[in-house]
Design a protein around this motif. Structure first.
Motif, short mmCIF file in Angstrom:
data_model
loop_
_atom_site.label_atom_id
_atom_site.label_comp_id
_atom_site.label_asym_id
_atom_site.label_seq_id
_atom_site.Cartn_x
_atom_site.Cartn_y
_atom_site.Cartn_z
N GLY A 145 7.07 5.94 -17.79
CA GLY A 145 6.82 4.63 -17.21
C GLY A 145 8.03 3.72 -17.24
N SER A 146 7.79 2.48 -16.87
CA SER A 146 8.87 1.50 -16.78
C SER A 146 8.45 0.19 -17.43
N LEU A 147 9.43 -0.51 -17.93
CA LEU A 147 9.27 -1.87 -18.42
C LEU A 147 10.50 -2.66 -18.03
N ARG A 148 10.33 -3.96 -17.86
CA ARG A 148 11.46 -4.82 -17.54
C ARG A 148 11.52 -5.92 -18.60
N LEU A 149 12.57 -5.90 -19.37
CA LEU A 149 12.78 -6.93 -20.38
C LEU A 149 13.64 -8.04 -19.80
N SER A 150 13.36 -9.25 -20.24
CA SER A 150 14.16 -10.40 -19.83
C SER A 150 14.66 -11.15 -21.04
N CYS A 151 15.83 -11.74 -20.91
CA CYS A 151 16.42 -12.57 -21.96
C CYS A 151 16.78 -13.90 -21.32
N ALA A 152 16.14 -14.95 -21.78
CA ALA A 152 16.41 -16.29 -21.27
C ALA A 152 17.28 -17.02 -22.26
N ASN A 198 20.43 -18.28 -15.94
CA ASN A 198 20.72 -18.03 -17.36
C ASN A 198 19.81 -16.94 -17.92
N THR A 199 19.67 -15.87 -17.17
CA THR A 199 18.83 -14.76 -17.64
C THR A 199 19.55 -13.43 -17.49
N VAL A 200 19.19 -12.52 -18.37
CA VAL A 200 19.64 -11.14 -18.29
C VAL A 200 18.42 -10.25 -18.34
N ASN A 201 18.37 -9.28 -17.47
CA ASN A 201 17.24 -8.35 -17.43
C ASN A 201 17.68 -6.95 -17.82
N LEU A 202 16.76 -6.23 -18.39
CA LEU A 202 16.98 -4.82 -18.70
C LEU A 202 15.82 -4.04 -18.09
N GLN A 203 16.10 -3.36 -17.00
CA GLN A 203 15.10 -2.53 -16.35
C GLN A 203 15.12 -1.16 -17.02
N GLN A 248 19.44 -20.79 -27.87
CA GLN A 248 18.24 -19.96 -27.84
C GLN A 248 18.46 -18.76 -26.94
N LEU A 249 18.03 -17.63 -27.43
CA LEU A 249 17.97 -16.40 -26.65
C LEU A 249 16.56 -15.85 -26.84
N GLN A 250 15.79 -15.88 -25.80
CA GLN A 250 14.39 -15.49 -25.91
C GLN A 250 14.14 -14.23 -25.10
N ALA A 251 13.86 -13.15 -25.81
CA ALA A 251 13.54 -11.89 -25.15
C ALA A 251 12.05 -11.82 -24.86
N SER A 252 11.71 -11.23 -23.74
CA SER A 252 10.31 -11.06 -23.36
C SER A 252 10.16 -9.80 -22.52
N GLY A 253 8.90 -9.43 -22.29
CA GLY A 253 8.64 -8.29 -21.42
C GLY A 253 8.28 -7.00 -22.12
N GLY A 254 8.23 -7.02 -23.43
CA GLY A 254 7.87 -5.82 -24.16
C GLY A 254 6.43 -5.43 -23.91
N GLY A 255 6.09 -4.22 -24.30
CA GLY A 255 4.74 -3.74 -24.11
C GLY A 255 4.63 -2.29 -24.55
N LEU A 256 3.61 -1.64 -24.02
CA LEU A 256 3.30 -0.26 -24.41
C LEU A 256 4.12 0.70 -23.55
N VAL A 257 4.78 1.62 -24.24
CA VAL A 257 5.56 2.64 -23.54
C VAL A 257 4.64 3.76 -23.09
N GLN A 258 4.61 4.00 -21.82
CA GLN A 258 3.94 5.19 -21.29
C GLN A 258 5.05 6.17 -20.90
N ALA A 259 4.94 7.39 -21.35
CA ALA A 259 5.96 8.38 -21.03
C ALA A 259 6.19 8.43 -19.53
N TYR A 262 16.27 -6.70 -28.91
CA TYR A 262 16.87 -8.02 -29.09
C TYR A 262 17.96 -8.22 -28.04
N CYS A 263 18.13 -9.46 -27.60
CA CYS A 263 19.32 -9.76 -26.82
C CYS A 263 20.25 -10.62 -27.66
N ALA A 264 21.53 -10.51 -27.38
CA ALA A 264 22.55 -11.22 -28.12
C ALA A 264 23.69 -11.59 -27.18
#
Length: 128
Positions: free
Chosen positions: A16-23, A77-82, A3-14, A95-97
């Protein structure tokens, strides 16, 4: 099961910032490089970033270099994308892979054909 579960998505504000995580689970996380891909409607899938199995090497596609930072916590066992300084062009499903090969193996991770496992995506949306 892998399993690779991505999370953290949302609304992009010009700007702004988001942090995605992959478990990750179901495979030996320490042996795999992890990459993020994105696909916007009507566009081809794009390799965004990749981090080596040890975390010592990071790769970014040109359009996100200097704005996005990939990191991993092998104990969790996580990878983040700031993602900082976001623009509407960053809106996509992310997606994470995982690959047992280095990020720069062959033609590189960007095409996605060296990935062994894929997760389900998380949506990053631009305001209408």
């Amino acid at each position: 099961d892998v399993q690779l579960q991505a999370s953290g998505g949302g609304l992009v504000q010009a700007g702004g910032s988001l942090r995605l995580s992959c478990a990750a689970s179901g495979f030996t996380f320490l042996d795999y490089a992890i990459a993020w891909f994105r696909q916007a409607p009507g566009k081809e899938r794009e390799g965004v970033s990749c981090i080596s199995a040890t975390g010592g090497s990071q790769y970014y596609t040109r359009s996100v270099k200097g704005r996005f930072t990939i990191s991993r916590d092998n104990a969790k066992n996580t990878v983040n994308l700031q993602m900082n300084n976001l623009t509407p062009e960053d809106a996509a499903v992310y997606y994470c892979a995982a690959t047992g090969r280095p990020c720069d193996y062959g033609s590189g991770y960007e095409r996605g054909d060296v990935m062994d496992y894929w997760g389900r995506g998380t949506q990053v949306t631009s305001p209408a």
